[in-house]
Design a protein around this motif. Structure first.
Motif, short mmCIF file in Angstrom:
data_model
loop_
_atom_site.label_atom_id
_atom_site.label_comp_id
_atom_site.label_asym_id
_atom_site.label_seq_id
_atom_site.Cartn_x
_atom_site.Cartn_y
_atom_site.Cartn_z
N ALA A 180 13.73 7.08 30.20
CA ALA A 180 12.71 6.25 30.84
C ALA A 180 11.37 6.99 30.91
O ALA A 180 10.31 6.39 30.73
N ARG A 181 11.44 8.30 31.13
CA ARG A 181 10.22 9.11 31.23
C ARG A 181 9.41 9.06 29.94
O ARG A 181 8.20 9.23 29.94
N HIS A 182 10.09 8.83 28.82
CA HIS A 182 9.42 8.84 27.51
C HIS A 182 9.40 7.46 26.86
O HIS A 182 9.24 7.34 25.64
N GLY A 183 9.62 6.41 27.67
CA GLY A 183 9.51 5.05 27.14
C GLY A 183 10.68 4.62 26.27
O GLY A 183 10.55 3.72 25.45
N LEU A 184 11.83 5.25 26.47
CA LEU A 184 13.03 4.88 25.70
C LEU A 184 14.06 4.26 26.64
O LEU A 184 13.90 4.27 27.85
N ILE A 185 15.13 3.73 26.08
CA ILE A 185 16.26 3.23 26.87
C ILE A 185 17.52 3.97 26.44
O ILE A 185 17.55 4.61 25.38
N VAL A 186 18.56 3.89 27.27
CA VAL A 186 19.87 4.46 26.91
C VAL A 186 20.82 3.30 26.61
O VAL A 186 20.96 2.39 27.41
N GLU A 187 21.44 3.36 25.44
CA GLU A 187 22.44 2.36 25.04
C GLU A 187 23.80 3.04 25.10
O GLU A 187 24.09 3.95 24.32
N PRO A 188 24.68 2.66 26.05
CA PRO A 188 26.01 3.28 26.10
C PRO A 188 26.95 2.68 25.06
O PRO A 188 26.83 1.49 24.73
N GLU A 194 23.18 6.62 23.56
CA GLU A 194 22.10 6.67 22.57
C GLU A 194 20.76 6.44 23.25
O GLU A 194 20.60 5.50 24.03
N LEU A 195 19.80 7.32 22.98
CA LEU A 195 18.45 7.21 23.53
C LEU A 195 17.56 6.67 22.41
O LEU A 195 17.42 7.32 21.37
N ARG A 196 16.98 5.49 22.64
CA ARG A 196 16.22 4.85 21.57
C ARG A 196 15.14 3.94 22.14
O ARG A 196 15.17 3.60 23.33
N PRO A 197 14.18 3.54 21.30
CA PRO A 197 13.16 2.60 21.77
C PRO A 197 13.78 1.25 22.13
O PRO A 197 14.77 0.84 21.53
N SER A 198 13.19 0.57 23.10
CA SER A 198 13.69 -0.76 23.45
C SER A 198 13.10 -1.79 22.48
O SER A 198 12.29 -1.45 21.64
N GLY A 199 13.52 -3.02 22.65
CA GLY A 199 12.91 -4.09 21.86
C GLY A 199 13.72 -4.49 20.65
O GLY A 199 13.67 -5.63 20.22
N MET A 200 14.46 -3.56 20.06
CA MET A 200 15.32 -3.92 18.94
C MET A 200 16.76 -3.80 19.42
O MET A 200 17.14 -2.81 20.01
N ASP A 201 17.53 -4.83 19.19
CA ASP A 201 18.97 -4.71 19.37
C ASP A 201 19.63 -5.57 18.29
O ASP A 201 18.94 -6.24 17.51
N LYS A 202 20.94 -5.53 18.23
CA LYS A 202 21.63 -6.23 17.15
C LYS A 202 21.45 -7.74 17.26
O LYS A 202 21.49 -8.45 16.26
N GLY A 203 21.22 -8.23 18.48
CA GLY A 203 21.00 -9.66 18.67
C GLY A 203 19.67 -10.11 18.07
O GLY A 203 19.60 -11.13 17.38
N VAL A 204 18.62 -9.33 18.34
CA VAL A 204 17.29 -9.63 17.77
C VAL A 204 17.37 -9.58 16.25
O VAL A 204 16.89 -10.47 15.54
N ALA A 205 18.00 -8.49 15.73
CA ALA A 205 18.10 -8.31 14.28
C ALA A 205 18.86 -9.48 13.64
O ALA A 205 18.43 -10.02 12.60
N LEU A 206 19.97 -9.87 14.25
CA LEU A 206 20.80 -10.94 13.68
C LEU A 206 20.07 -12.29 13.73
O LEU A 206 20.05 -13.03 12.74
#
Length: 285
Positions: A180-188, A194-206
């Motif tokens: 969160a401090r660096h503008g990322l999210i954690v995906e368990p 996994e620490l990654r940028p938000s906004g993209m997930d498999k639902g958006v991609a699909l």
């Protein structure tokens, strides 16, 4: 399509929506998108993800199926190029209709061109990369955990720790704060954070890919929490427009992630069964 004496039977989905999805796929395969997760769905889960490879028979099944459907999309959290390499997807006859959407759709590899399109990495990933080793050192549970470099993301695996689940739980909060401090999210996931940028997930991609291809039906197979977004996307696609887009949701691994299994139309025990299903589907078509 008449039954052939050598055609293996397809398992029947347990839900009406899943039965409708499979029927739509069989009726108009040329308008169907087959979307598949990689790890745990096409490749067995292994202690070291760098040793993960597509299950034997995967490439043959996909090459038999691809010419008969609108498209096959592998949607993965891995970099697209890594999934292509571990899957053995490059330069395979019959796989022209395959795309790999890596990093949850941020990257894209197309078999027809053999090239990857990728954005510049999020600056927060570099900041987290610098801080992560020191942060893990401050936790007793760090022994046996290790960091997987994913370019556009970083993943901390606890599978090899002395108590994998305890290490996972202990690190979840602190990694969430660091992200969160660096503008990322954690995906368990399954013993991975996994620490990654938000906004993209498999639902958006699909969803974007189904719209781009104008698909008339969609099949999605996955095995982990990260696949819930793709499940939600298929559930939403079913209800949109005058008739909706019929969809079939497959869960690979019946007991590992109960939240996924509960929403699936068809449960298959793991990658071997998924590949068997894809082979049977290709023969049916």
């Amino acid at each position: 399509m008449g039954s052939h004496p050598h055609t293996p039977s397809l398992p029947t989905p347990t839900t009406p929506a899943g039965q409708e999805g499979l029927a739509a796929l069989l009726a108009r395969p040329d308008r169907a998108v087959i979307a598949l997760d990689f790890d745990g769905t096409l490749a067995d889960i292994v202690p070291d993800p760098e040793q993960a490879r597509a299950h034997p028979g995967t490439v043959e099944a996909l090459a038999a199926l691809a010419p008969r459907v609108a498209s096959i999309a592998v949607i993965t959290g891995r970099p697209a190029g890594v999934a292509v390499r571990y899957g053995g997807f490059a330069g395979v006859a019959g796989l022209d209709h395959l795309v790999v959407l890596g990093h949850y759709g941020a990257e894209r590899w197309e078999a027809v061109s053999g090239t990857v399109r990728a954005p510049a990495p999020h600056p927060g990933v570099a900041a987290v990369r610098a801080e992560l080793p020191g942060m893990l050192d401050r936790f007793d549970s760090w022994r046996g955990t290790w960091i997987e470099e994913k370019g556009q993301a970083l993943a901390v695996h606890t599978r090899r720790a002395e108590n994998p689940q305890a290490a996972f739980e202990a690190l979840r909060g602190p990694l969430g704060e660091l992200a969160a401090r660096h503008g990322l999210i954690v995906e368990p996931g399954r013993l991975v954070l996994e620490l990654r940028p938000s906004g993209m997930d498999k639902g958006v991609a699909l969803t974007e890919y189904v719209r781009e291809t104008g698909a008339g039906s969609v099949l999605y197979a996955g095995d982990d929490l990260g696949d819930l977004a793709a499940y939600a996307a298929v559930e939403k696609l079913r209800t949109e427009g005058p008739h909706g887009t019929p969809g079939l949701l497959i869960c690979s691994g019946e007991a590992e992630v109960p939240e996924l299994a509960a929403r699936a139309d068809l449960l298959l025990p793991g990658p071997e069964a998924v590949v068997g299903f894809l082979s049977a589907l290709a023969q049916r078509l």
